[in-house]
Design a protein around this motif. Structure first.
Motif, mmCIF file in Angstrom:
data_model
loop_
_atom_site.group_PDB
_atom_site.id
_atom_site.type_symbol
_atom_site.label_atom_id
_atom_site.label_comp_id
_atom_site.label_asym_id
_atom_site.label_seq_id
_atom_site.Cartn_x
_atom_site.Cartn_y
_atom_site.Cartn_z
ATOM 1 N N LYS A 4 0.834 -1.195 0.000
ATOM 2 C CA LYS A 4 0.000 0.000 0.000
ATOM 3 C C LYS A 4 0.874 1.251 0.000
ATOM 4 C CE LYS A 4 -3.838 2.185 2.470
ATOM 5 N NZ LYS A 4 -4.767 2.083 3.626
ATOM 6 N N THR A 5 1.971 1.206 0.733
ATOM 7 C CA THR A 5 2.886 2.353 0.796
ATOM 8 C C THR A 5 3.520 2.620 -0.570
ATOM 9 O OG1 THR A 5 3.408 1.845 3.106
ATOM 10 C CG2 THR A 5 4.957 3.276 1.920
ATOM 11 N N ILE A 6 3.933 1.562 -1.243
ATOM 12 C CA ILE A 6 4.534 1.695 -2.578
ATOM 13 C C ILE A 6 3.528 2.294 -3.552
ATOM 14 C CG2 ILE A 6 5.457 0.418 -4.536
ATOM 15 C CD1 ILE A 6 6.679 -1.551 -2.547
ATOM 16 N N THR A 7 2.280 1.837 -3.479
ATOM 17 C CA THR A 7 1.241 2.347 -4.362
ATOM 18 C C THR A 7 1.028 3.840 -4.139
ATOM 19 O OG1 THR A 7 0.107 0.211 -4.345
ATOM 20 C CG2 THR A 7 -1.164 2.123 -5.053
ATOM 21 N N LEU A 12 1.693 9.393 -5.909
ATOM 22 C CA LEU A 12 2.107 10.768 -5.651
ATOM 23 C C LEU A 12 3.109 11.261 -6.690
ATOM 24 C CD1 LEU A 12 2.475 10.673 -1.742
ATOM 25 C CD2 LEU A 12 0.727 11.882 -3.074
ATOM 26 N N ASN A 13 4.011 10.370 -7.075
ATOM 27 C CA ASN A 13 4.999 10.734 -8.107
ATOM 28 C C ASN A 13 4.328 11.021 -9.447
ATOM 29 O OD1 ASN A 13 8.090 10.488 -7.390
ATOM 30 N ND2 ASN A 13 7.038 8.936 -6.165
ATOM 31 N N LEU A 14 3.365 10.181 -9.790
ATOM 32 C CA LEU A 14 2.641 10.391 -11.040
ATOM 33 C C LEU A 14 1.868 11.700 -11.004
ATOM 34 C CD1 LEU A 14 1.297 6.788 -11.797
ATOM 35 C CD2 LEU A 14 3.068 8.041 -13.041
ATOM 36 N N ALA A 15 1.229 11.954 -9.882
ATOM 37 C CA ALA A 15 0.475 13.203 -9.732
ATOM 38 C C ALA A 15 1.397 14.405 -9.850
ATOM 39 C CB ALA A 15 -0.251 13.207 -8.386
#
Length: 261
Positions: A4-7, A12-15
């Motif tokens: 879940k943390t990785i997701t 966030l990076n994509l955003a």
């Protein structure tokens, strides 16, 4: 929990990337610097691009009026000294600027000239090759005055090769100007009646005397001034088609000889 943390981190990076691409597209998306003429728009991508669509003809035409291309600059100054044949833009079937043009000095500063599709031109313009293309300065083209389309096809322009010997071999008796055989600058047709040696009545008389009545397409048999070669070709064609009327010189001789016996 770890998954879940990785997701979340990836999301966030994509955003962040999406936000940066929208706020600073000149740094995140642009393939390179704009051309010098468009330097003032280097930090204003939306002057030429529509979000999620890209560059559209409407954006280009807002500054580059189609009616003025090749005639006046975007500031209204007349173009009278530049030797550029670009006024054909007014005769395109549709306005599709990015089909040929690119603005950035990145991997593709300008589209390859071979990418231009002549289907964008109206038929009457497509036939006027010399309005855009300079005629080659070789010995063959210096004699021609007709349009390129008589011999060339825009779909396979390069390499464009033509060997006249495949149709007729020039020799000392046939070293003449193109216009002697190709009337009205039409190089897709020819005539042998342009020379005093080849009047229609004389050619007809010589062939009919041999019993040959299909003689209008001269180069079908006569590929050079060699009459023996023409005789061999005629015999071969007669055997292939089986529909030729008449005899060759040798046939006539044998026939006359038999009659004498």
């Amino acid at each position: 929990m770890k998954s879940k943390t990785i997701t979340i981190i990836v999301g966030l990076n994509l955003a962040a990337l999406i936000v940066l691409a929208i706020l600073y597209p000149e740094f995140m998306i642009a393939p390179g610097k704009t051309i010098d003429a468009h330097a003032e728009f280097s930090d204003d991508c939306f002057a030429c691009h529509t979000p999620f669509i890209g560059s559209t003809p409407d954006k280009c035409i807002a500054c580059h009026k189609v009616a003025d291309i090749g005639i006046r600059t975007t500031t209204g100054l007349a173009i009278d000294k530049e030797k550029k044949s670009v006024a054909f833009h007014q005769k395109l079937r549709e306005d599709d600027c990015v089909a040929c043009h690119s603005d950035h000095k990145g991997v593709q500063a300008y589209r390859p000239i071979g990418q231009f599709s002549h289907t964008l031109l109206y038929p009457e313009m497509a036939r006027e090759c010399s309005s855009c293309h300079a005629s080659p300065d070789d010995s063959l083209h210096r004699k021609t005055k007709g349009e390129c389309s008589s011999c060339h096809d825009a779909e396979s322009w390069v390499p464009a090769t033509f060997d006249h010997d495949q149709y007729f071999v020039f020799d000392r008796d046939h070293d003449t100007e193109c216009a002697t055989c190709h009337i009205n600058d039409n190089y897709s047709t020819y005539t042998c009646y342009g020379c005093h040696e080849h009047s229609r009545s004389k050619i007809r008389g010589e062939h009919v005397e041999e019993g040959i009545y299909e003689y209008e397409n001269c180069v079908e048999c006569h590929r050079s001034a060699d009459e023996d070669e023409a005789e061999r070709i005629w015999r071969s064609l007669r055997m292939e088609k089986g529909g030729f009327r008449g005899r060759g010189r040798g046939d006539r001789y044998e026939h006359d000889h038999d009659d004498d016996d």
